[in-house]
Design a protein around this motif. Structure first.
Motif, PDB file in Angstrom:
ATOM      1  N   ILE A   6       0.839  -1.188   0.000  1.00 43.90           N
ATOM      2  CA  ILE A   6       0.000   0.000   0.000  1.00 43.90           C
ATOM      3  C   ILE A   6       0.881   1.247   0.000  1.00 43.90           C
ATOM      4  N   ASN A   7       0.522   2.216  -0.787  1.00 42.06           N
ATOM      5  CA  ASN A   7       1.194   3.507  -0.742  1.00 42.06           C
ATOM      6  C   ASN A   7       0.577   4.329   0.370  1.00 42.06           C
ATOM      7  N   ILE A 305       2.940 -11.199   8.114  1.00 36.34           N
ATOM      8  CA  ILE A 305       1.712 -10.587   8.639  1.00 36.34           C
ATOM      9  C   ILE A 305       1.583  -9.150   8.144  1.00 36.34           C
ATOM     10  N   GLN A 306       2.689  -8.417   8.098  1.00 36.26           N
ATOM     11  CA  GLN A 306       2.634  -7.055   7.557  1.00 36.26           C
ATOM     12  C   GLN A 306       2.226  -7.071   6.084  1.00 36.26           C
ATOM     13  N   GLY A 311      -1.955  -6.239   1.957  1.00 34.20           N
ATOM     14  CA  GLY A 311      -2.888  -6.775   0.972  1.00 34.20           C
ATOM     15  C   GLY A 311      -4.329  -6.477   1.318  1.00 34.20           C
ATOM     16  N   TRP A 312      -4.660  -6.604   2.615  1.00 32.27           N
ATOM     17  CA  TRP A 312      -6.045  -6.340   3.015  1.00 32.27           C
ATOM     18  C   TRP A 312      -6.397  -4.872   2.790  1.00 32.27           C
ATOM     19  N   HIS A 316      -9.200  -3.277   0.246  1.00 33.83           N
ATOM     20  CA  HIS A 316     -10.331  -2.561   0.866  1.00 33.83           C
ATOM     21  C   HIS A 316      -9.985  -1.087   1.050  1.00 33.83           C
ATOM     22  N   GLN A 317      -9.301  -0.528   0.053  1.00 30.52           N
ATOM     23  CA  GLN A 317      -8.768   0.825   0.186  1.00 30.52           C
ATOM     24  C   GLN A 317      -9.851   1.867   0.492  1.00 30.52           C
ATOM     25  N   ALA A 318     -10.992   1.765  -0.199  1.00 32.33           N
ATOM     26  CA  ALA A 318     -12.065   2.754   0.016  1.00 32.33           C
ATOM     27  C   ALA A 318     -12.588   2.687   1.443  1.00 32.33           C
ATOM     28  N   THR A 319     -12.711   1.467   1.961  1.00 34.34           N
ATOM     29  CA  THR A 319     -13.175   1.290   3.345  1.00 34.34           C
ATOM     30  C   THR A 319     -12.166   1.881   4.324  1.00 34.34           C
ATOM     31  N   PHE A 320     -10.898   1.540   4.135  1.00 30.79           N
ATOM     32  CA  PHE A 320      -9.841   2.031   5.017  1.00 30.79           C
ATOM     33  C   PHE A 320      -9.769   3.559   4.965  1.00 30.79           C
ATOM     34  N   ASP A 321      -9.838   4.124   3.757  1.00 31.41           N
ATOM     35  CA  ASP A 321      -9.801   5.581   3.600  1.00 31.41           C
ATOM     36  C   ASP A 321     -10.966   6.248   4.333  1.00 31.41           C
ATOM     37  N   ASP A 322     -12.130   5.581   4.307  1.00 30.69           N
ATOM     38  CA  ASP A 322     -13.300   6.155   4.970  1.00 30.69           C
ATOM     39  C   ASP A 322     -13.119   6.153   6.481  1.00 30.69           C
TER      40      ASP A 322
END
Length: 331
Positions: A6-7, A305-306, A311-312, A316-322
């Motif tokens: 992830i960036n 694990i990192q 990857g998760w 789920h980038q939109a969810t995480f960003d929200d």
């Protein structure tokens, strides 16, 4: 497993307002001390929250592994900040004993629908028509699951200090199984590994487990193993009157649990952005099961694990960003 990295999230893309610089982040200069149990399979769900806290500018110390009762005591005292694995109703007494709602901040449900209970291999269940754990009162049935030659069924139980152990002990007594069933306690990972070895050798197995965890991906209920019902609800402590019967009339002895993020209440009040994150974060149980299975297959290092966390978040980038957006708005 190849997982994308992830960036760093561009906050300007998250917010409609002008870009927020690191100096403006709510967590700047504040250190978070996360805790979890020594169970490695809990690290994934904790590290996802740690990653979000870092996006909010917090300095996140390495996770400290302690037993659940120590975690509650440490968070209540302010010696730790939060943990992401508060099981309810299973750990109600631990939660209450350390101060309950007066000491802890707990809003929102992180993981829903965590099941627990007893299982046996389907081959033995079908051959002897075993559906309920009370059938193990019969010494002949119990002896099928005897792994050490003492004539009693060996039930793969849970770590000493976990509440499930006292639930199992309570139920063994309540269902009059003390003469025919022994709960084997110790390191659960080692105990269940022995159980899996016995299953692969074609021997009968009897074990307790929970979801989310890799066991139910390895020994699939309905295909390899079956859940056993219990004759009635029986629980220790303040849960003694808890009805564990499901809406369909089946009773597996354990209520369906949810997992919550619990934090020190005073700290959460001073850190509304983090508190909001704790309240809105949600993680699908199936995703934890899948990640735990990767660990079981060998991807269990800290680096692995990192990568799973990377990857998760990417998936789920939109969810995480929200989550981040809502947390920043709470600032």
């Amino acid at each position: 497993m190849q997982t994308p990295t992830i960036n760093a999230i561009t906050l300007a893309a998250i917010l409609t307002s002008p870009a927020i610089f690191a100096a403006d982040l709510p967590g700047k200069g504040i250190t978070v001390h996360p805790v979890q149990s020594p169970l490695p399979e809990e690290t994934f769900q904790t590290e996802i929250i740690n990653r979000a806290l870092k996006q909010l500018g917090y300095d996140v110390a390495p996770i400290e592994e302690v037993e659940y009762n120590v975690a509650y005591t440490a968070i209540a005292a302010g010696d730790a900040t939060y943990m992401a694995v508060n099981w309810m109703p299973l750990q109600q007494d631990m939660y209450s004993a350390s101060g309950g709602d007066k000491k802890f901040y707990r809003q929102g449900t992180y993981i829903s629908g965590a099941a627990q209970g007893y299982l046996i291999d389907k081959k033995t269940a079908d051959k002897y028509h075993i559906t309920d754990i009370s059938q193990l009162k019969d010494p002949k049935i119990a002896k099928l699951f005897d792994a050490n030659g003492d004539g009693k069924a060996d039930l793969a139980g849970c770590n000493p200090g976990w509440v499930c152990g006292s639930v199992i002990d309570t139920q063994i007594k309540a269902y009059e199984l003390s003469n025919t069933v022994t709960q084997n306690q110790g390191n659960y990972s080692a105990i269940i590994a022995d159980t899996l070895t016995r299953f692969k050798a074609g021997k009968p197995v009897l074990y307790w487990t929970w979801t989310p965890y890799w066991v139910s991906d390895e020994l699939k209920p309905g295909k390899d193993v079956v859940w056993l019902t219990v004759p009635f609800s029986a629980n220790p402590g303040s849960l003694k009157d808890l009805n564990t019967e499901l809406p369909n009339g089946k009773n597996y002895g354990f209520a369906v649990n949810n997992e919550y993020i619990v934090a020190n209440k005073e700290w959460a009040a001073k850190n509304p952005a983090a508190a909001k994150l704790f309240a809105v974060a949600k993680l699908p149980l199936a995703d934890v099961n899948a990640q735990n299975q990767l660990m079981h297959k060998g991807e269990s290092s800290a680096e692995n694990i990192q990568q799973h966390v990377d990857g998760w978040i990417h998936a789920h980038q939109a969810t995480f960003d929200d989550w981040i957006k809502q947390a920043l708005a709470a600032k």
